[in-house]
Motif scaffolding. Sequence first.
Motif, PDB file in Angstrom:
ATOM      1  N   TRP A 204      46.781  46.184  45.923  1.00 45.79           N
ATOM      2  CA  TRP A 204      47.597  46.273  44.712  1.00 45.79           C
ATOM      3  C   TRP A 204      48.579  47.431  44.744  1.00 45.79           C
ATOM      4  O   TRP A 204      49.712  47.311  44.291  1.00 45.79           O
ATOM      5  CB  TRP A 204      46.702  46.414  43.463  1.00 45.79           C
ATOM      6  CG  TRP A 204      45.945  45.192  43.109  1.00 45.79           C
ATOM      7  CD1 TRP A 204      46.042  43.953  43.699  1.00 45.79           C
ATOM      8  CD2 TRP A 204      44.967  45.064  42.078  1.00 45.79           C
ATOM      9  NE1 TRP A 204      45.174  43.082  43.086  1.00 45.79           N
ATOM     10  CE2 TRP A 204      44.505  43.736  42.107  1.00 45.79           C
ATOM     11  CE3 TRP A 204      44.426  45.958  41.149  1.00 45.79           C
ATOM     12  CZ2 TRP A 204      43.529  43.266  41.211  1.00 45.79           C
ATOM     13  CZ3 TRP A 204      43.460  45.502  40.258  1.00 45.79           C
ATOM     14  CH2 TRP A 204      43.021  44.161  40.297  1.00 45.79           C
TER      15      TRP A 204
ATOM     16  N   VAL B 115      52.102  45.759  44.098  1.00 47.82           N
ATOM     17  CA  VAL B 115      52.680  45.850  42.750  1.00 47.82           C
ATOM     18  C   VAL B 115      54.003  46.640  42.762  1.00 47.82           C
ATOM     19  O   VAL B 115      54.988  46.186  42.170  1.00 47.82           O
ATOM     20  CB  VAL B 115      51.655  46.393  41.725  1.00 47.82           C
ATOM     21  CG1 VAL B 115      52.298  46.560  40.352  1.00 47.82           C
ATOM     22  CG2 VAL B 115      50.462  45.442  41.631  1.00 47.82           C
TER      23      VAL B 115
ATOM     24  N   LEU C  17      47.355  51.530  38.195  1.00 50.90           N
ATOM     25  CA  LEU C  17      46.383  51.155  39.222  1.00 50.90           C
ATOM     26  C   LEU C  17      45.406  52.284  39.543  1.00 50.90           C
ATOM     27  O   LEU C  17      44.206  52.040  39.713  1.00 50.90           O
ATOM     28  CB  LEU C  17      47.112  50.696  40.490  1.00 50.90           C
ATOM     29  CG  LEU C  17      47.937  49.418  40.292  1.00 50.90           C
ATOM     30  CD1 LEU C  17      48.785  49.124  41.521  1.00 50.90           C
ATOM     31  CD2 LEU C  17      47.034  48.232  39.964  1.00 50.90           C
TER      32      LEU C  17
ATOM     33  N   GLY D 137      42.944  52.501  36.789  1.00 51.08           N
ATOM     34  CA  GLY D 137      42.044  51.347  36.886  1.00 51.08           C
ATOM     35  C   GLY D 137      40.994  51.544  37.966  1.00 51.08           C
ATOM     36  O   GLY D 137      39.821  51.250  37.776  1.00 51.08           O
TER      37      GLY D 137
ATOM     38  N   GLY E  98      40.242  52.240  31.536  1.00 54.07           N
ATOM     39  CA  GLY E  98      40.893  50.941  31.345  1.00 54.07           C
ATOM     40  C   GLY E  98      41.940  51.020  30.246  1.00 54.07           C
ATOM     41  O   GLY E  98      43.009  50.408  30.347  1.00 54.07           O
TER      42      GLY E  98
ATOM     43  N   GLY F 260      45.789  50.367  30.553  1.00 56.28           N
ATOM     44  CA  GLY F 260      46.414  49.374  29.685  1.00 56.28           C
ATOM     45  C   GLY F 260      47.674  49.897  29.015  1.00 56.28           C
ATOM     46  O   GLY F 260      48.637  49.153  28.818  1.00 56.28           O
TER      47      GLY F 260
ATOM     48  N   TRP G  67      49.659  38.745  34.483  1.00 59.73           N
ATOM     49  CA  TRP G  67      49.060  40.054  34.736  1.00 59.73           C
ATOM     50  C   TRP G  67      47.947  40.373  33.741  1.00 59.73           C
ATOM     51  O   TRP G  67      47.076  41.188  34.021  1.00 59.73           O
ATOM     52  CB  TRP G  67      50.120  41.169  34.688  1.00 59.73           C
ATOM     53  CG  TRP G  67      51.045  41.198  35.864  1.00 59.73           C
ATOM     54  CD1 TRP G  67      51.346  40.151  36.698  1.00 59.73           C
ATOM     55  CD2 TRP G  67      51.801  42.319  36.351  1.00 59.73           C
ATOM     56  NE1 TRP G  67      52.237  40.561  37.658  1.00 59.73           N
ATOM     57  CE2 TRP G  67      52.537  41.873  37.470  1.00 59.73           C
ATOM     58  CE3 TRP G  67      51.933  43.661  35.942  1.00 59.73           C
ATOM     59  CZ2 TRP G  67      53.383  42.737  38.186  1.00 59.73           C
ATOM     60  CZ3 TRP G  67      52.783  44.499  36.653  1.00 59.73           C
ATOM     61  CH2 TRP G  67      53.492  44.041  37.760  1.00 59.73           C
TER      62      TRP G  67
ATOM     63  N   TYR H  17      44.226  40.392  34.750  1.00 60.24           N
ATOM     64  CA  TYR H  17      43.566  41.526  35.419  1.00 60.24           C
ATOM     65  C   TYR H  17      42.712  42.370  34.472  1.00 60.24           C
ATOM     66  O   TYR H  17      41.545  42.612  34.765  1.00 60.24           O
ATOM     67  CB  TYR H  17      44.585  42.386  36.167  1.00 60.24           C
ATOM     68  CG  TYR H  17      45.292  41.660  37.290  1.00 60.24           C
ATOM     69  CD1 TYR H  17      44.680  41.490  38.524  1.00 60.24           C
ATOM     70  CD2 TYR H  17      46.559  41.129  37.120  1.00 60.24           C
ATOM     71  CE1 TYR H  17      45.315  40.821  39.562  1.00 60.24           C
ATOM     72  CE2 TYR H  17      47.216  40.460  38.150  1.00 60.24           C
ATOM     73  CZ  TYR H  17      46.582  40.306  39.369  1.00 60.24           C
ATOM     74  OH  TYR H  17      47.215  39.636  40.384  1.00 60.24           O
ATOM     75  N   PRO H  18      43.282  42.839  33.346  1.00 59.96           N
ATOM     76  CA  PRO H  18      42.415  43.587  32.428  1.00 59.96           C
ATOM     77  C   PRO H  18      41.217  42.767  31.933  1.00 59.96           C
ATOM     78  O   PRO H  18      40.136  43.315  31.701  1.00 59.96           O
ATOM     79  CB  PRO H  18      43.341  43.995  31.277  1.00 59.96           C
ATOM     80  CG  PRO H  18      44.640  43.308  31.511  1.00 59.96           C
ATOM     81  CD  PRO H  18      44.688  42.891  32.939  1.00 59.96           C
TER      82      PRO H  18
ATOM     83  N   TYR I 261      40.263  38.102  39.508  1.00 59.54           N
ATOM     84  CA  TYR I 261      41.316  38.750  40.296  1.00 59.54           C
ATOM     85  C   TYR I 261      41.904  37.792  41.331  1.00 59.54           C
ATOM     86  O   TYR I 261      43.111  37.799  41.580  1.00 59.54           O
ATOM     87  CB  TYR I 261      40.775  39.992  41.007  1.00 59.54           C
ATOM     88  CG  TYR I 261      40.464  41.180  40.113  1.00 59.54           C
ATOM     89  CD1 TYR I 261      40.918  41.242  38.795  1.00 59.54           C
ATOM     90  CD2 TYR I 261      39.728  42.263  40.596  1.00 59.54           C
ATOM     91  CE1 TYR I 261      40.639  42.340  37.996  1.00 59.54           C
ATOM     92  CE2 TYR I 261      39.446  43.370  39.805  1.00 59.54           C
ATOM     93  CZ  TYR I 261      39.903  43.409  38.504  1.00 59.54           C
ATOM     94  OH  TYR I 261      39.625  44.506  37.725  1.00 59.54           O
TER      95      TYR I 261
ATOM     96  N   ASN J 135      50.101  35.131  40.476  1.00 54.89           N
ATOM     97  CA  ASN J 135      51.156  36.132  40.354  1.00 54.89           C
ATOM     98  C   ASN J 135      51.923  36.376  41.643  1.00 54.89           C
ATOM     99  O   ASN J 135      53.146  36.490  41.624  1.00 54.89           O
ATOM    100  CB  ASN J 135      50.577  37.441  39.834  1.00 54.89           C
ATOM    101  CG  ASN J 135      50.152  37.305  38.384  1.00 54.89           C
ATOM    102  OD1 ASN J 135      50.977  36.988  37.532  1.00 54.89           O
ATOM    103  ND2 ASN J 135      48.881  37.493  38.107  1.00 54.89           N
ATOM    104  N   LYS J 136      51.226  36.469  42.760  1.00 58.09           N
ATOM    105  CA  LYS J 136      51.953  36.800  43.992  1.00 58.09           C
ATOM    106  C   LYS J 136      52.747  35.599  44.498  1.00 58.09           C
ATOM    107  O   LYS J 136      53.906  35.727  44.870  1.00 58.09           O
ATOM    108  CB  LYS J 136      50.983  37.307  45.049  1.00 58.09           C
ATOM    109  CG  LYS J 136      50.405  38.660  44.676  1.00 58.09           C
ATOM    110  CD  LYS J 136      49.577  39.228  45.779  1.00 58.09           C
ATOM    111  CE  LYS J 136      49.332  40.703  45.562  1.00 58.09           C
ATOM    112  NZ  LYS J 136      48.516  40.969  44.348  1.00 58.09           N
TER     113      LYS J 136
HETATM  114  C1  LIG Z   1      49.323  41.338  43.204  1.00 57.89           C
HETATM  115  C2  LIG Z   1      48.619  42.156  42.332  1.00 57.89           C
HETATM  116  C3  LIG Z   1      48.934  42.372  41.020  1.00 57.89           C
HETATM  117  C4  LIG Z   1      50.112  41.757  40.351  1.00 57.89           C
HETATM  118  C5  LIG Z   1      48.060  43.248  40.295  1.00 57.89           C
HETATM  119  C6  LIG Z   1      48.183  43.594  39.021  1.00 57.89           C
HETATM  120  C7  LIG Z   1      47.211  44.395  38.397  1.00 57.89           C
HETATM  121  C8  LIG Z   1      47.164  44.735  37.072  1.00 57.89           C
HETATM  122  C9  LIG Z   1      48.224  44.323  36.115  1.00 57.89           C
HETATM  123  C10 LIG Z   1      46.031  45.519  36.626  1.00 57.89           C
HETATM  124  C11 LIG Z   1      45.868  45.988  35.389  1.00 57.89           C
HETATM  125  C12 LIG Z   1      44.711  46.722  34.854  1.00 57.89           C
HETATM  126  C13 LIG Z   1      44.754  47.006  33.481  1.00 57.89           C
HETATM  127  C14 LIG Z   1      45.947  46.683  32.638  1.00 57.89           C
HETATM  128  C15 LIG Z   1      43.629  47.651  32.743  1.00 57.89           C
HETATM  129  C16 LIG Z   1      42.350  47.645  33.524  1.00 57.89           C
HETATM  130  C17 LIG Z   1      42.550  48.061  34.946  1.00 57.89           C
HETATM  131  C18 LIG Z   1      43.526  47.157  35.709  1.00 57.89           C
HETATM  132  C19 LIG Z   1      43.974  47.986  36.903  1.00 57.89           C
HETATM  133  C20 LIG Z   1      42.737  45.918  36.193  1.00 57.89           C
END
Ligand SMILES: *C/C=C(C)/C=C/C=C(C)/C=C/C1=C(C)CCCC1(C)C
Length: 238
Positions: free
Chosen positions: A85, A89, A121, A124, A139, A143, A184, A187-188, A212, A219-220
């Motif tokens: 990530w 990202v 990230l 997180g 978190g 967020g 996205w 993910y949370p 995930y 997303n990717k």
């Molecule tokens: C290809 C990977 C991608 C687009 C990853 C995106 C990851 C996130 C948007 C993660 C968001 C998180 C929060 C908003 C709160 C909790 C912790 C995370 C890192 C899972």
Amino acid sequence: MSNLLTISRLLPTDYVGFTFFVGCMAMMAASAFFFLSLNQFDKKWRTSVLVSGLITFIAAVHYYYMRDYWAAFQESPTFFRYVDWVLTVPLMCLEFYLILKVAGAKTNLLWKMIFLSVVMLVTGYLGEAVFPDSAALWGFISGVAYFVIVYEIWLGEASKLAKAAGGNVLAAHKILCWFVLVGWAIYPLGYMLGTDGWYTSLIGKGSVDVAYNIADAINKIGFGLVIYNLAVQSNTKE
Ligand SMILES: *C/C=C(C)/C=C/C=C(C)/C=C/C1=C(C)CCCC1(C)C
């Protein structure tokens, strides 16, 4: 790492392992697709499509290891996940910047987005892997960074540039905005299923990896296809 697979086996009911295998293959196939399409585009769009391919390629390599890790230990490969990530990202932030460059996007927009995504990230990771007892707090901080990103692309500087660019770029920007807001958000949700916090009594526990893996595929690959489509449309117009 690969040797580990020889001393383990996947059970037919291992649906988490299944999503790691499918995810790995999907990322590899998407990378081949983006890379092999490069020649058809003119220079202006080639970099954007190349970055789409790099995003899925970096993910394919990490999924290759995560798949093995899961097969060997039946445990979440949190470390590989976040390495993936923290590389991909920021590349997605670069995609926003690249398509908005036609409207005069400045590098400070790029750095602001990259900074926010790294904060999102790292906090997180701290909550998931280092301080799981305060996962809810980390978190929350993560967020907040996520919402600032959402604000920036929907209503901030990035959205103004997209409007100035108009046409295909504006349309693509809008779709990417939806990916960030909805795609996205998975993910949370996954994070809350995998950690303990005030939310646990409301939503219970579940497989953080399934969440995930599905989110990554959407997303990717989806994000990359939007860029690919924008490049195709802009090519045929000229
Ligand atoms: C290809 C990977 C991608 C687009 C990853 C995106 C990851 C996130 C948007 C993660 C968001 C998180 C929060 C908003 C709160 C909790 C912790 C995370 C890192 C899972």
